[in-house]
Motif scaffolding. Structure first.
Motif, short mmCIF file in Angstrom:
data_model
loop_
_atom_site.label_atom_id
_atom_site.label_comp_id
_atom_site.label_asym_id
_atom_site.label_seq_id
_atom_site.Cartn_x
_atom_site.Cartn_y
_atom_site.Cartn_z
N PHE A 98 -66.74 5.74 -5.61
CA PHE A 98 -65.75 4.99 -6.02
C PHE A 98 -64.38 5.89 -6.06
CE2 PHE A 98 -63.39 3.92 -10.04
CZ PHE A 98 -63.25 2.37 -9.64
N ALA A 293 -55.36 -1.37 -17.41
CA ALA A 293 -55.45 -2.68 -18.54
C ALA A 293 -54.35 -3.48 -17.94
CB ALA A 293 -55.35 -2.26 -19.82
N THR A 296 -53.33 -5.72 -14.02
CA THR A 296 -54.62 -6.54 -13.98
C THR A 296 -54.50 -7.55 -14.58
OG1 THR A 296 -55.90 -5.08 -15.23
CG2 THR A 296 -56.38 -4.72 -12.89
N THR A 300 -53.58 -11.35 -13.74
CA THR A 300 -54.54 -12.42 -13.81
C THR A 300 -54.02 -13.83 -14.78
OG1 THR A 300 -56.27 -10.74 -13.69
CG2 THR A 300 -56.90 -12.93 -14.58
N ARG A 362 -65.10 2.22 -1.20
CA ARG A 362 -65.84 3.25 -1.63
C ARG A 362 -65.91 4.26 -0.61
NH1 ARG A 362 -66.04 0.67 -5.31
NH2 ARG A 362 -67.81 -0.01 -6.77
N PHE A 445 -63.99 -8.52 -10.94
CA PHE A 445 -64.13 -7.37 -11.54
C PHE A 445 -65.23 -6.33 -11.11
CE2 PHE A 445 -63.40 -10.39 -15.24
CZ PHE A 445 -62.08 -9.68 -15.84
N HIS A 450 -69.77 0.36 -11.12
CA HIS A 450 -68.48 0.72 -11.32
C HIS A 450 -67.83 -0.60 -11.96
CE1 HIS A 450 -67.91 4.93 -10.61
NE2 HIS A 450 -68.78 4.81 -9.47
N CYS A 452 -65.84 -3.19 -13.70
CA CYS A 452 -64.53 -3.03 -14.57
C CYS A 452 -65.39 -2.84 -16.08
CB CYS A 452 -63.72 -4.26 -14.56
SG CYS A 452 -62.49 -3.65 -15.93
C1 HEM Z 1 -58.07 -9.26 -15.87
C2 HEM Z 1 -57.88 -8.04 -15.90
C3 HEM Z 1 -58.91 -6.66 -15.20
C4 HEM Z 1 -59.47 -7.00 -13.81
C5 HEM Z 1 -59.20 -8.18 -12.59
C6 HEM Z 1 -59.87 -5.55 -13.41
C7 HEM Z 1 -60.77 -5.36 -12.32
C8 HEM Z 1 -61.21 -4.00 -12.01
C9 HEM Z 1 -61.96 -3.82 -10.86
C10 HEM Z 1 -62.00 -4.73 -9.60
C11 HEM Z 1 -62.30 -2.56 -11.04
C12 HEM Z 1 -63.06 -1.62 -10.15
C13 HEM Z 1 -64.43 -2.22 -9.62
C14 HEM Z 1 -65.19 -1.58 -8.36
O1 HEM Z 1 -64.44 -1.08 -7.39
O2 HEM Z 1 -66.31 -1.49 -8.36
C15 HEM Z 1 -62.03 -2.11 -12.23
C16 HEM Z 1 -62.30 -0.75 -12.85
C17 HEM Z 1 -61.85 -0.37 -13.96
N1 HEM Z 1 -61.23 -0.91 -14.92
FE1 HEM Z 1 -60.66 -3.00 -14.82
N2 HEM Z 1 -60.00 -4.89 -14.80
C18 HEM Z 1 -59.28 -5.71 -15.65
C19 HEM Z 1 -59.01 -5.20 -16.96
C20 HEM Z 1 -59.23 -3.94 -17.52
C21 HEM Z 1 -58.83 -3.48 -18.71
C22 HEM Z 1 -58.29 -4.09 -19.84
C23 HEM Z 1 -59.19 -2.13 -18.74
C24 HEM Z 1 -59.12 -1.19 -19.96
C25 HEM Z 1 -59.09 -1.48 -21.24
C26 HEM Z 1 -59.77 -2.00 -17.58
C27 HEM Z 1 -60.09 -0.52 -17.37
C28 HEM Z 1 -61.00 -0.23 -16.01
C29 HEM Z 1 -61.30 1.17 -15.67
C30 HEM Z 1 -61.46 2.50 -16.59
C31 HEM Z 1 -62.05 0.96 -14.34
C32 HEM Z 1 -62.70 2.26 -13.64
C33 HEM Z 1 -64.23 2.12 -13.74
C34 HEM Z 1 -64.97 3.21 -13.23
O3 HEM Z 1 -64.19 4.38 -13.00
O4 HEM Z 1 -66.19 3.12 -13.04
N3 HEM Z 1 -59.88 -2.84 -16.75
N4 HEM Z 1 -61.17 -2.96 -12.92
#
Ligand code: HEM
Ligand SMILES: *[C@@H]1O[C@H](CO)[C@@H](O)[C@H](O)[C@H]1NC(C)=O
Ligand SMILES: *[C@@H]1O[C@H](CO)[C@@H](O)[C@H](O)[C@H]1NC(C)=O
Length: 507
Positions: A98, A293, A296, A300, A362, A445, A450, A452
């Motif tokens: 990832f 955060a 995204t 949305t 990936r 998500f 991984h 979210c």
């Molecule tokens: C509607 C809002 C959001 C959407 C649509 C979203 C979507 C995503 C997606 C698609 C991924 C990657 C998944 C993958 O490739 O498998 C991701 C990863 C991540 N998101 Fe979100 N996200 C949102 C809100 C947030 C918020 C509010 C936070 C923090 C408070 C956050 C923190 C993270 C982190 C840290 C990762 C990395 C995960 C990893 O390294 O394994 N996201 N998100």
């Protein structure tokens, strides 16, 4: 004169590359616009403009297989069908990475820095403590929502006003999220919020510029484009003293002194080790969490408001639901669980607008490549993705997939619950279509390893915001029946940044 030989050798090298790219044997079929030596480059240029169509064509041709599409920078290997998706998301980081995928997409090494990518401990803080504390911290989040909408919308009396949706929601979301991340008074400091919003935007825009630089020049040139160091310096102006104080208190009093704040700083301190226990290192994590955060969540909610005003028949049923739930239970995290229609509406909006043509990038990092159970092998170094838009509009899983049907999931859940045989273990699938439930047919998500980690917070915040809007405001489309068009650039998709709606206070 050194120039002509140099020019000639560069041209010769380019020609060789083009020829090699065209000739290189690869058993994975390609979707190309045209035949001939330059076909992949012509397709790459077309792809920029109509990635969704090219990918959809590939999906029709290979319903349960892998195909390739050329982009300007690399081949995208697209794995179609739920079985292959499940194999991708189950693979360990040492096989399908990832972080290496993000490293190329966002140039994270330069835009966020190697330390964050190689030790992503903040992900654990978000997935664990932040999620566990949502109910406890909800009163502050709710308080900030009320004040943020008041201040940012600045509505007087019952006059209709035009709202440019994305920039205003960006402010509201940044402020509300930072109430949880760093608390008062910093979460209301305009300069602190702006610097976080700007950093987020820079990672996407400057990351794309850095991508254009040849690899061997990046170490020298990328620092001039990346705003990582300048954003971090700026952030330390606000966070530096605060973080030093919190580090020192933890050092002196241990991690459970009375009145230790319940915020992201504490949750990071619980997990940070060694070189991560410094003000600058912690500040960079706070920037990173903001980056993940803000953009995204605000895009949305922007899409959801465009959908709400384009399909206004959803307003009344959701308004009734929000008013009923709040009257019975007040504004709590637990009460949000009773807002089935609102949850379903946000999920439907994400289904149709949250993802671009490709998602879940990936990189194959296993030396031997990655082999699916059907025997297809993706070579070492390749980039593997799934066709998100096509997944979300698959008629086998979604009836009338092109139709925006806000209560699709809540209706299916209700029918499922009524029809479920309590002894059938597969029947639970019907209960899973919540906004936070990821599935092979819903990847807004991500899914699996991984997926979210911030989605529980995102859903809490966005449901509370949508319920707040429904109860306190009337909203209308700027032009009846016209949804501001999404912006699609290559494989990225965004709701219109300039789109407007009409809004006024109800009471
Ligand atoms: C509607 C809002 C959001 C959407 C649509 C979203 C979507 C995503 C997606 C698609 C991924 C990657 C998944 C993958 O490739 O498998 C991701 C990863 C991540 N998101 Fe979100 N996200 C949102 C809100 C947030 C918020 C509010 C936070 C923090 C408070 C956050 C923190 C993270 C982190 C840290 C990762 C990395 C995960 C990893 O390294 O394994 N996201 N998100
Ligand atoms: C954020 O970017 C805007 C637009 O480029 C600029 O005017 C503003 O000064 C920046 N603010 C901060 C705090 O970086
Ligand atoms: C950014 O900061 C890092 C660490 O302090 C340093 O190694 C690097 O040279 C800096 N880059 C620029 C462009 O100043």
């Amino acid at each position: 004169m050194a120039t002509p030989p140099l020019l000639i050798s560069v041209l010769a090298a380019l020609a060789a590359l083009v020829w090699l790219r065209a000739r290189k044997k690869n058993p994975i079929p390609t979707i190309a616009e045209a035949d001939g030596v330059l076909a992949s480059y012509r397709t790459a240029l077309c792809f920029w403009g109509n990635a969704a169509d090219v990918v959809r064509r590939g999906c029709r041709q290979f319903p349960e297989g892998v195909f390739r599409v050329p982009t300007l920078f690399r081949w995208e290997y697209v794995a179609n069908g739920p079985q292959l998706l499940l194999e991708i998301v189950a693979a360990p980081e040492s096989v399908l990475s990832f972080h290496e995928g993000a490293a190329d997409n966002l140039q994270t090494e330069h835009t966020i820095g190697a330390a964050v990518m190689h030790n992503p401990y903040h992900v654990g803080a978000v997935r664990g403590s932040l999620t566990r504390n949502l109910a406890r911290c909800f009163p502050e989040v709710r308080d900030e929502i009320v004040h943020a909408f008041d201040d940012v919308l600045a509505l007087e009396g019952k006059e209709w006003k035009t709202m440019t949706v994305l920039p205003q929601l960006m402010q509201i979301v940044a402020r509300t999220s930072n109430r949880l991340f760093v608390g008062l008074p910093l979460c209301r400091d305009q300069e602190f919020l702006d610097l976080n919003v700007n950093y987020t935007v820079h990672i996407f825009t400057r990351g794309q510029l850095i991508k254009l630089i040849p690899e061997f020049l990046k170490p020298t040139l990328a620092p001039f484009l990346s705003s990582k160091n300048s954003s971090l310096r700026h952030a330390l102006k606000f966070l530096g003293a605060l973080l030093e104080e919190r580090l020192q208190k933890d050092q002196e009093l241990g991690a459970d002194y009375p009145d230790r704040p319940n915020d992201v700083i504490s949750w990071l301190l619980d997990l940070a080790t060694d070189e991560e226990r410094t003000g600058p290192a912690l500040a960079l994590r706070i920037l990173t969490i903001n980056m993940a955060a803000i953009h995204t969540s605000s895009t949305t909610l922007t899409s959801a408001l465009y959908d709400l005003t384009t399909y206004p028949e959803h307003i009344q049923p959701m308004r009734e639901e929000a008013e009923r739930v709040v009257a019975a239970e007040g504004w709590t995290k637990a009460a949000l669980a009773g807002m089935h229609k609102i949850d379903s509406f946000l999920r439907e909006s994400q289904r149709l607008s949250a993802s671009g043509p490709l998602a879940l990038t990936r990189r194959v990092v296993a030396k031997t490549g990655f082999t699916f159970s059907d025997g297809t092998t993706i070579p070492h170094g390749a980039y593997l993705t799934v066709p998100a838009n096509a997944i979300h509009s698959n008629p086998d899983t979604y009836a009338n997939p092109a139709v925006f049907d806000g209560f699709r999931s809540s209706r299916l859940r209700k029918e499922g619950a009524a029809a479920a045989d309590p002894d059938d273990p597969t029947a639970t699938a019907f209960f899973n279509r919540h906004m936070v439930s990821t599935a092979p047919d819903h990847v807004a998500f991500g899914h699996g390893r991984h997926a979210c980690p911030g989605r529980f917070f995102a859903a809490t915040e966005l449901k509370a915001m949508l319920a707040h809007i429904l109860i306190n405001y009337d909203v209308e489309a700027e032009v009846d029946g016209v949804r501001p068009p999404d912006t699609i650039i290559g494989v990225m998709r965004m709701p219109s940044a300039k789109g407007k709606i009409m809004i006024r206070k109800r009471v």
